[in-house]
Design a protein around this motif. Structure first.
Motif, PDB file in Angstrom:
ATOM      1  N   VAL A  30       3.554  -1.352   4.092  1.00 24.73           N
ATOM      2  CA  VAL A  30       2.555  -0.150   4.233  1.00 24.73           C
ATOM      3  C   VAL A  30       3.722   1.129   3.601  1.00 24.73           C
ATOM      4  O   VAL A  30       3.845   1.314   4.918  1.00 24.73           O
ATOM      5  CB  VAL A  30       1.319  -0.414   5.322  1.00 24.73           C
ATOM      6  CG1 VAL A  30       0.672   1.282   4.780  1.00 24.73           C
ATOM      7  CG2 VAL A  30       0.700  -1.536   5.211  1.00 24.73           C
ATOM      8  N   ILE A  31       3.082   2.070   3.000  1.00 22.71           N
ATOM      9  CA  ILE A  31       3.773   3.303   3.356  1.00 22.71           C
ATOM     10  C   ILE A  31       3.066   3.876   2.873  1.00 22.71           C
ATOM     11  O   ILE A  31       1.776   4.024   2.474  1.00 22.71           O
ATOM     12  CB  ILE A  31       4.572   3.460   1.889  1.00 22.71           C
ATOM     13  CG1 ILE A  31       5.191   1.887   0.958  1.00 22.71           C
ATOM     14  CG2 ILE A  31       5.989   4.011   1.418  1.00 22.71           C
ATOM     15  CD1 ILE A  31       6.383   1.998   2.031  1.00 22.71           C
ATOM     16  N   GLN A  33       1.020  -1.039   0.434  1.00 18.72           N
ATOM     17  CA  GLN A  33       0.273   0.135  -0.079  1.00 18.72           C
ATOM     18  C   GLN A  33       1.073   1.130  -0.469  1.00 18.72           C
ATOM     19  O   GLN A  33       1.521   1.847   0.903  1.00 18.72           O
ATOM     20  CB  GLN A  33      -1.105   0.231   1.081  1.00 18.72           C
ATOM     21  CG  GLN A  33      -1.631  -0.920   1.683  1.00 18.72           C
ATOM     22  CD  GLN A  33      -2.661  -1.002   2.708  1.00 18.72           C
ATOM     23  OE1 GLN A  33      -2.855   0.034   3.034  1.00 18.72           O
ATOM     24  NE2 GLN A  33      -2.616  -2.133   3.405  1.00 18.72           N
ATOM     25  N   VAL A  34       0.291   1.900  -0.651  1.00 22.20           N
ATOM     26  CA  VAL A  34       1.090   3.679  -1.130  1.00 22.20           C
ATOM     27  C   VAL A  34      -0.052   4.497  -0.749  1.00 22.20           C
ATOM     28  O   VAL A  34      -0.770   4.625  -1.685  1.00 22.20           O
ATOM     29  CB  VAL A  34       2.410   3.502  -1.958  1.00 22.20           C
ATOM     30  CG1 VAL A  34       2.708   4.563  -2.374  1.00 22.20           C
ATOM     31  CG2 VAL A  34       2.874   2.412  -2.583  1.00 22.20           C
ATOM     32  N   LYS A  35       0.097   5.297   0.257  1.00 16.71           N
ATOM     33  CA  LYS A  35      -0.829   5.863   0.541  1.00 16.71           C
ATOM     34  C   LYS A  35       0.006   7.594  -0.077  1.00 16.71           C
ATOM     35  O   LYS A  35       0.102   7.491  -0.469  1.00 16.71           O
ATOM     36  CB  LYS A  35      -1.143   6.319   1.820  1.00 16.71           C
ATOM     37  CG  LYS A  35      -1.459   4.534   1.554  1.00 16.71           C
ATOM     38  CD  LYS A  35      -2.455   4.947   3.790  1.00 16.71           C
ATOM     39  CE  LYS A  35      -2.163   3.746   4.388  1.00 16.71           C
ATOM     40  NZ  LYS A  35      -3.440   3.392   5.928  1.00 16.71           N
ATOM     41  N   ALA A  57       6.100  -4.058   7.000  1.00 13.22           N
ATOM     42  CA  ALA A  57       6.627  -3.207   7.254  1.00 13.22           C
ATOM     43  C   ALA A  57       5.797  -2.083   7.053  1.00 13.22           C
ATOM     44  O   ALA A  57       5.107  -2.066   6.393  1.00 13.22           O
ATOM     45  CB  ALA A  57       8.079  -3.036   6.717  1.00 13.22           C
ATOM     46  N   ILE A  58       5.792  -1.214   7.977  1.00 12.08           N
ATOM     47  CA  ILE A  58       4.769   0.023   7.841  1.00 12.08           C
ATOM     48  C   ILE A  58       5.502   1.250   8.441  1.00 12.08           C
ATOM     49  O   ILE A  58       6.470   1.544   9.350  1.00 12.08           O
ATOM     50  CB  ILE A  58       4.061  -0.086   9.165  1.00 12.08           C
ATOM     51  CG1 ILE A  58       2.852  -1.568   9.341  1.00 12.08           C
ATOM     52  CG2 ILE A  58       3.144   0.876   9.286  1.00 12.08           C
ATOM     53  CD1 ILE A  58       2.741  -1.730  10.308  1.00 12.08           C
ATOM     54  N   ILE A  59       5.954   2.033   7.242  1.00 13.39           N
ATOM     55  CA  ILE A  59       6.276   3.592   6.830  1.00 13.39           C
ATOM     56  C   ILE A  59       5.372   4.143   7.389  1.00 13.39           C
ATOM     57  O   ILE A  59       4.167   4.291   6.475  1.00 13.39           O
ATOM     58  CB  ILE A  59       6.771   3.459   5.553  1.00 13.39           C
ATOM     59  CG1 ILE A  59       7.786   2.184   5.731  1.00 13.39           C
ATOM     60  CG2 ILE A  59       7.563   5.369   5.953  1.00 13.39           C
ATOM     61  CD1 ILE A  59       9.315   1.600   6.271  1.00 13.39           C
ATOM     62  N   GLY A  60       5.425   5.487   8.844  1.00 17.02           N
ATOM     63  CA  GLY A  60       4.445   6.130   9.008  1.00 17.02           C
ATOM     64  C   GLY A  60       4.338   7.313   8.613  1.00 17.02           C
ATOM     65  O   GLY A  60       4.736   7.436   6.870  1.00 17.02           O
ATOM     66  N   THR A  61       3.700   7.955   8.576  1.00 16.94           N
ATOM     67  CA  THR A  61       3.519   9.408   7.878  1.00 16.94           C
ATOM     68  C   THR A  61       4.871  10.371   8.226  1.00 16.94           C
ATOM     69  O   THR A  61       4.956  10.504   9.254  1.00 16.94           O
ATOM     70  CB  THR A  61       1.713  10.118   8.760  1.00 16.94           C
ATOM     71  OG1 THR A  61       0.715   9.270   8.392  1.00 16.94           O
ATOM     72  CG2 THR A  61       1.666  11.415   8.168  1.00 16.94           C
ATOM     73  N   ASP A  62       4.902  11.032   7.048  1.00 18.76           N
ATOM     74  CA  ASP A  62       5.451  12.049   6.729  1.00 18.76           C
ATOM     75  C   ASP A  62       6.660  11.184   6.992  1.00 18.76           C
ATOM     76  O   ASP A  62       8.121  12.060   7.155  1.00 18.76           O
ATOM     77  CB  ASP A  62       5.452  13.391   7.411  1.00 18.76           C
ATOM     78  CG  ASP A  62       4.197  13.894   6.806  1.00 18.76           C
ATOM     79  OD1 ASP A  62       3.611  13.702   5.799  1.00 18.76           O
ATOM     80  OD2 ASP A  62       3.324  14.383   7.131  1.00 18.76           O
TER      81      ASP A  62
END
Length: 380
Positions: free
Chosen positions: A334-335, A317-319, A350-355
């Protein structure tokens, strides 16, 4: 299928140079190219070379690898006269039987090999990216009446000191082997691919262990023994793409090569397909705000940001407003919104958070499996 040659894939290495990426799985099970795992290339080579029986020697964190390989059906190796056998260390009254080296792994599986009863044994690594017809290598072996044949590839002279180097005569017979020499005499690098006459290798290993002069490793012990014994040892020259993906830099570079327009692997070649275990995912979905260029987007992905020269594996997922450049994103990652990913490898789930910013401008950035970065407490 060629039943006179048994392939043994050594797939038990820990892969410490890959750091976080191999913390929980064996190196050959690491995802590659969006749709594959590294070992898929070696297994596909076996299938395309019509080698019917394959033993896969595992040791470190084997569960993901074992599930992935299964009975070999994804590579067409589950027929009446074909098969893939997972070979793991075992325990006995003598204590632990962990493999202490590449040659030791073969010695510990002599009973399995004898049951197949091959004339030749093909030793392979499970962590290289390449396409190769092992049948052509067998022809070289037979033509030279060789006891051992070693596949080699020419490497840039300035890089030769990183490899095991084969020095040969005018007939391609090996006269000297140098392990990572400071001043290499040639640029013929061993690919870690060997064909042995099985009866000869078996007798050498058994005699060695009976005398407690244990031959643990092919490079350190077996090959020097063959050369010192004046055995017929020859090279088989390989031309084409080959990459040992044992480091972060080489894993990243080979994935970037994979999506290059000049990709020598030629994945569209229907005559030499690379097979992998199919996963069922819906088609990928690009929102109206998505921007994708020179990238590979695998099924199951949801993209609402910007992706340039990158690989997105299944279910990524690329938000909104996220940017991914020159990166390899493994399955299920998840980006978050507004995140910036540059020259990076992002592990599975892996989960990369907002900003959040993951910038590998100076050194390839790595996010581990299921690692969470930049997620605030109030985020879900």
């Amino acid at each position: 299928m060629k039943n006179d040659m048994l392939a043994m894939i050594l797939a038990g290495g820990q892969g410490t140079r890959l750091g976080k990426i191999t913390k929980t799985i064996a190196k050959p099970a690491v995802p590659f190219g969006g749709r594959y795992r590294i070992i898929d290339f070696t297994l596909s080579n076996c299938a395309n070379s019509r080698i019917g029986n394959v033993g896969v020697v595992t040791q470190y964190q084997p569960l993901t690898l074992n599930r992935h390989i299964g009975n070999g059906a994804s590579w067409g190796l589950d027929g009446i006269d074909t098969g893939v056998t997972i070979l793991q260390p075992f325990s006995s009254s003598e204590g632990s039987k962990w493999f202490a080296g590449t040659a030791h792994a073969i010695y510990q599986n002599i009973d399995y090999i004898n049951d197949i009863n091959p004339q030749y044994i093909l030793i392979l690594s499970g962590d290289h990216i390449y396409k190769m017809d092992y049948g052509e290598m067998l022809e070289t072996h037979q033509k030279n009446n060789a006891s051992l044949t070693i596949a080699v590839i020419e490497v840039p002279t300035e890089e030769a000191s990183r490899f095991g180097i084969m020095n040969i005569d005018e007939n391609d017979r090996i006269i000297e082997f140098e392990e990572k020499p400071e001043n290499p005499k040639s640029n013929l690098a061993s690919m870690g691919i060997y064909i042995f006459n099985w009866e000869r290798l078996k007798n050498i290993l058994i005699n060695s262990y009976n005398k407690e002069d244990n031959m643990l490793d092919f490079g350190q012990h077996v090959i020097p023994f063959y050369l010192n014994s004046a055995e017929n040892v020859f090279v088989h020259r390989f031309e084409g793409y080959w990459k040992d993906v044992g480091t972060i830099d080489s894993l990243w570079q080979s994935n970037m090569d994979f999506i290059s327009p000049d990709n020598e692997l030629n994945m569209r070649d229907k005559g030499w397909r690379v097979f992998g275990k199919n996963t069922i995912s819906p088609p990928h979905f690009l929102t109206k705000t998505a921007s994708v260029s020179h990238s590979l987007i695998v099924d199951g992905c949801f993209v609402s940001g910007k992706v340039e020269n990158s690989i997105l594996s299944s279910d990524v997922q690329v938000k909104e407003n996220a940017v991914i450049k020159d990166s390899f994103i493994m399955p299920g990652a998840v980006i978050g919104k507004g995140a910036y990913i540059n020259r990076a490898i992002v592990g599975e789930h892996a989960i990369i958070g907002t900003d959040a910013v993951i910038d590998g401008t100076d050194e390839i950035a790595v996010v581990g499996y299921s690692e969470v970065i930049g997620v605030k407490i109030d985020e879900n």
